[in-house]
Motif scaffolding. Sequence first.
Motif, PDB file in Angstrom:
ATOM      1  N   GLY A  28       0.794  -1.226   0.000  1.00  0.00           N
ATOM      2  CA  GLY A  28       0.000   0.000   0.000  1.00  0.00           C
ATOM      3  C   GLY A  28       0.819   1.265   0.000  1.00  0.00           C
ATOM      4  O   GLY A  28       1.640   1.486   0.888  1.00  0.00           O
ATOM      5  N   GLU A  51       2.282  -1.014  -4.682  1.00  0.00           N
ATOM      6  CA  GLU A  51       1.018  -0.278  -4.768  1.00  0.00           C
ATOM      7  C   GLU A  51       0.246  -0.805  -5.973  1.00  0.00           C
ATOM      8  O   GLU A  51       0.755  -0.790  -7.087  1.00  0.00           O
ATOM      9  N   LYS A  52      -0.984  -1.255  -5.746  1.00  0.00           N
ATOM     10  CA  LYS A  52      -1.752  -1.870  -6.838  1.00  0.00           C
ATOM     11  C   LYS A  52      -2.104  -0.871  -7.939  1.00  0.00           C
ATOM     12  O   LYS A  52      -2.282  -1.246  -9.089  1.00  0.00           O
ATOM     13  N   GLN A  59      -7.267   7.135  -0.457  1.00  0.00           N
ATOM     14  CA  GLN A  59      -7.549   8.154   0.577  1.00  0.00           C
ATOM     15  C   GLN A  59      -6.473   9.237   0.693  1.00  0.00           C
ATOM     16  O   GLN A  59      -6.764  10.386   0.992  1.00  0.00           O
ATOM     17  N   SER A  60      -5.212   8.847   0.462  1.00  0.00           N
ATOM     18  CA  SER A  60      -4.125   9.745   0.826  1.00  0.00           C
ATOM     19  C   SER A  60      -3.977  10.960  -0.079  1.00  0.00           C
ATOM     20  O   SER A  60      -3.183  11.854   0.234  1.00  0.00           O
ATOM     21  N   ASN A  63      -8.072  13.396   0.657  1.00  0.00           N
ATOM     22  CA  ASN A  63      -8.540  13.906   1.952  1.00  0.00           C
ATOM     23  C   ASN A  63      -8.528  15.428   1.998  1.00  0.00           C
ATOM     24  O   ASN A  63      -8.079  16.107   1.082  1.00  0.00           O
ATOM     25  N   TRP A  64      -9.043  15.956   3.103  1.00  0.00           N
ATOM     26  CA  TRP A  64      -9.212  17.412   3.235  1.00  0.00           C
ATOM     27  C   TRP A  64      -7.887  18.149   3.469  1.00  0.00           C
ATOM     28  O   TRP A  64      -7.849  19.375   3.396  1.00  0.00           O
ATOM     29  N   TRP A  66      -6.236  18.297   6.432  1.00  0.00           N
ATOM     30  CA  TRP A  66      -6.113  18.826   7.795  1.00  0.00           C
ATOM     31  C   TRP A  66      -5.045  18.031   8.539  1.00  0.00           C
ATOM     32  O   TRP A  66      -5.045  16.800   8.518  1.00  0.00           O
ATOM     33  N   VAL A 189      -0.291  -6.889  -4.425  1.00  0.00           N
ATOM     34  CA  VAL A 189       0.071  -8.073  -3.637  1.00  0.00           C
ATOM     35  C   VAL A 189      -1.170  -8.946  -3.599  1.00  0.00           C
ATOM     36  O   VAL A 189      -2.226  -8.527  -3.138  1.00  0.00           O
ATOM     37  N   GLY A 404      -6.100   9.807   9.188  1.00  0.00           N
ATOM     38  CA  GLY A 404      -4.767   9.229   9.081  1.00  0.00           C
ATOM     39  C   GLY A 404      -3.765  10.069   8.321  1.00  0.00           C
ATOM     40  O   GLY A 404      -2.568   9.773   8.339  1.00  0.00           O
ATOM     41  N   PHE A 405      -4.229  11.123   7.645  1.00  0.00           N
ATOM     42  CA  PHE A 405      -3.280  11.933   6.880  1.00  0.00           C
ATOM     43  C   PHE A 405      -2.363  12.707   7.834  1.00  0.00           C
ATOM     44  O   PHE A 405      -1.141  12.602   7.762  1.00  0.00           O
ATOM     45  N   GLY A 406      -2.971  13.433   8.755  1.00  0.00           N
ATOM     46  CA  GLY A 406      -2.178  14.250   9.674  1.00  0.00           C
ATOM     47  C   GLY A 406      -1.224  13.421  10.521  1.00  0.00           C
ATOM     48  O   GLY A 406      -0.063  13.768  10.710  1.00  0.00           O
TER      49      GLY A 406
HETATM   50  C1  LIG Z   1     -12.541  12.531   1.849  1.00  0.00           C
HETATM   51  C2  LIG Z   1     -11.569  12.252   2.940  1.00  0.00           C
HETATM   52  C3  LIG Z   1     -11.186  13.299   3.781  1.00  0.00           C
HETATM   53  C4  LIG Z   1     -10.230  13.072   4.782  1.00  0.00           C
HETATM   54  N1  LIG Z   1      -9.721  14.148   5.475  1.00  0.00           N
HETATM   55  C5  LIG Z   1      -8.666  13.957   6.314  1.00  0.00           C
HETATM   56  C6  LIG Z   1      -8.009  15.068   6.904  1.00  0.00           C
HETATM   57  O1  LIG Z   1      -8.336  16.236   6.648  1.00  0.00           O
HETATM   58  N2  LIG Z   1      -6.998  14.824   7.774  1.00  0.00           N
HETATM   59  C7  LIG Z   1      -6.595  13.562   8.074  1.00  0.00           C
HETATM   60  O2  LIG Z   1      -5.697  13.402   8.908  1.00  0.00           O
HETATM   61  N3  LIG Z   1      -7.150  12.492   7.447  1.00  0.00           N
HETATM   62  C8  LIG Z   1      -8.153  12.663   6.583  1.00  0.00           C
HETATM   63  N4  LIG Z   1      -8.723  11.592   5.931  1.00  0.00           N
HETATM   64  C9  LIG Z   1      -8.218  10.254   6.210  1.00  0.00           C
HETATM   65  C10 LIG Z   1      -6.907   9.990   5.514  1.00  0.00           C
HETATM   66  O3  LIG Z   1      -6.954  10.377   4.169  1.00  0.00           O
HETATM   67  C11 LIG Z   1      -6.611   8.488   5.627  1.00  0.00           C
HETATM   68  O4  LIG Z   1      -6.757   8.075   6.981  1.00  0.00           O
HETATM   69  C12 LIG Z   1      -5.196   8.173   5.191  1.00  0.00           C
HETATM   70  O5  LIG Z   1      -4.937   8.730   3.926  1.00  0.00           O
HETATM   71  C13 LIG Z   1      -5.040   6.657   5.150  1.00  0.00           C
HETATM   72  O6  LIG Z   1      -3.774   6.357   4.615  1.00  0.00           O
HETATM   73  P1  LIG Z   1      -3.372   4.849   4.350  1.00  0.00           P
HETATM   74  O7  LIG Z   1      -1.988   4.868   3.860  1.00  0.00           O
HETATM   75  O8  LIG Z   1      -3.704   4.055   5.568  1.00  0.00           O
HETATM   76  O9  LIG Z   1      -4.417   4.335   3.245  1.00  0.00           O
HETATM   77  P2  LIG Z   1      -4.648   4.765   1.730  1.00  0.00           P
HETATM   78  O10 LIG Z   1      -4.284   6.157   1.476  1.00  0.00           O
HETATM   79  O11 LIG Z   1      -6.050   4.374   1.412  1.00  0.00           O
HETATM   80  O12 LIG Z   1      -3.641   3.869   0.930  1.00  0.00           O
HETATM   81  C14 LIG Z   1      -3.739   2.467   0.864  1.00  0.00           C
HETATM   82  C15 LIG Z   1      -3.155   2.035  -0.452  1.00  0.00           C
HETATM   83  O13 LIG Z   1      -3.003   0.614  -0.455  1.00  0.00           O
HETATM   84  C16 LIG Z   1      -3.169   0.159  -1.771  1.00  0.00           C
HETATM   85  N5  LIG Z   1      -3.446  -1.274  -1.707  1.00  0.00           N
HETATM   86  C17 LIG Z   1      -4.473  -1.881  -1.075  1.00  0.00           C
HETATM   87  N6  LIG Z   1      -4.391  -3.215  -1.200  1.00  0.00           N
HETATM   88  C18 LIG Z   1      -3.282  -3.472  -1.930  1.00  0.00           C
HETATM   89  C19 LIG Z   1      -2.678  -4.675  -2.404  1.00  0.00           C
HETATM   90  N7  LIG Z   1      -3.197  -5.874  -2.124  1.00  0.00           N
HETATM   91  N8  LIG Z   1      -1.539  -4.564  -3.118  1.00  0.00           N
HETATM   92  C20 LIG Z   1      -0.991  -3.342  -3.378  1.00  0.00           C
HETATM   93  N9  LIG Z   1      -1.550  -2.181  -2.976  1.00  0.00           N
HETATM   94  C21 LIG Z   1      -2.678  -2.241  -2.254  1.00  0.00           C
HETATM   95  C22 LIG Z   1      -4.332   0.998  -2.278  1.00  0.00           C
HETATM   96  O14 LIG Z   1      -4.380   1.034  -3.679  1.00  0.00           O
HETATM   97  C23 LIG Z   1      -4.040   2.356  -1.647  1.00  0.00           C
HETATM   98  O15 LIG Z   1      -3.355   3.217  -2.526  1.00  0.00           O
HETATM   99  C24 LIG Z   1      -9.699  11.770   4.961  1.00  0.00           C
HETATM  100  C25 LIG Z   1     -10.116  10.724   4.131  1.00  0.00           C
HETATM  101  C26 LIG Z   1     -11.018  10.961   3.117  1.00  0.00           C
HETATM  102  C27 LIG Z   1     -11.404   9.838   2.196  1.00  0.00           C
END
Ligand SMILES: Cc1cc2nc3c(=O)[nH]c(=O)nc-3n(C[C@H](O)[C@H](O)[C@H](O)COP(=O)(O)OP(=O)(O)OC[C@H]3O[C@@H](n4cnc5c(N)ncnc54)[C@H](O)[C@@H]3O)c2cc1C
Length: 448
Positions: A28, A51-52, A59-60, A63-64, A66, A189, A404-406
Amino acid sequence: MPTFPFSETDPIQHHGPPPKTSEVVIVGGGIVGVTTALFLAQRNIPVTLLEKGRVAAEQSSRNWGWIRKQGRDADELPIVIEACRLWRQLAEECGEDIGLNQTGVTYLASSDKKMAGFEEFMKIAAIHQLDTRLLDSDETAKLIKGASRRFKGAMTTPSDMRAEPWLAVPALARLAARKGAKIVENCAVRTLEISAGKIRGVWTEAGYIETSSVLVAGGAWSSLLLARHGVSIPQLSVRVTVAATAPLPEIYPGAAADEHIAFRRRQDGGYTLAPGGSNLLYLGPDAFRHATKYLPALMANPFGTRYFPFAPPGYPDSWSTPRDWAPDSRSPFEGMRVLNPVAERSGLRSVERNFRRLFPQFETVRLKASWGGMIDAMPDVVPVVDRAEAIGGLFVATGMSGHGFGIGPGIGRVVSDMIQGNESGHDLSRFRLSRFYDGSAVRLGPAL
Ligand SMILES: Cc1cc2nc3c(=O)[nH]c(=O)nc-3n(C[C@H](O)[C@H](O)[C@H](O)COP(=O)(O)OP(=O)(O)OC[C@H]3O[C@@H](n4cnc5c(N)ncnc54)[C@H](O)[C@@H]3O)c2cc1C
């Protein structure tokens, strides 16, 4: 330069082939996977991130933007305080403008009850000596310029920040690659290779990689991959809608929300907007399986989520999504390179109406872009950050539950140490995998 939102038609920036062997493999390329790879690479640990679709395409980047300490769960707070420090450091190190600015976060209150609700976080803020404070009605009017409504007051944290997610996460991925991490896009994966209770490797669509440590940071897809290997996490995804205006005169340089709307000034002078309470949950097998675990969240906010009986085909919890597949056959992950839900029309109408109502000076404002996102949620609104007890070498950092972004770089640093067997420096017991199955009561974290 890829257009936003990112999709599978954007050019691949990080090419394969993946290596045949790697000390650590990360599943991911969101903020969690990217920053974990970065910290491992900085310590010269051979690490491969797969990364698939495209880095940050889910999500990353959607997001907003913040980056807030305000309103955080008490156990997340020390990690997000560290994350704020890391954001500053990484913005310098990556040498790209990621739009990082310390412009504050403010929650607006329309009632005395809402103001009283801030007291709990004020106590937590005091313990950590945050600059969070309560504002009265006049102070709030001075902070948010030109609002048509008189608020009872607000809670504000001037040291909170903002960044442009679609710039920041790809820039951090480039930094990780420069430090030595091998990143491969368009490389799903499919399965983990486990024998004698230990990770031995991963099967990808581009072949096998031998490894002893795997981090699953797959956002909305994590539970699907883990369940295939008998590791159950009660993770579900909710669809949310976001919109962007063209540049406007400044009303507030930071991020703010009331019960109807959330807005955040962007680096280009426009505002990123989101409607209050527009979460949509698609009901699928996992939603039913884990329903009882979500009851406390449902009871706390009975009207916060709407339901739809099925997800579009190919979504992680769609009725037709396979739950089992072979390492040498196409997996659901390649079936959907980028989870790219459309924005909801009703959400867009409400956001436009409420923004204009709050700021009548923008009567003619038009939305220039809109998009959807799937937030990966946990029943208690805090993530899972842990090693899997039953499978040696398997680590999980997922379910960031909409914030999770912040905190992302803080989680990345913590997990990179966990993988290396070092002390994380924080109490992570709240984020353990087993909390959903060891008889613990669900302890709800704050929703925003
Ligand atoms: C609209 C919106 C607004 C938000 N606003 C905020 C904010 O203002 N502040 C804040 O802190 N958070 C915010 N968030 C939350 C934040 O964006 C997420 O919590 C954070 O981006 C999660 O990151 P991550 O790396 O866990 O997951 P992701 O960013 O979802 O990344 C996971 C990645 O894994 C990849 N993947 C999955 N399975 C596989 C596989 N089997 N093989 C290879 N790759 C794979 C996916 O393609 C994806 O790219 C918001 C979310 C949304 C949707």
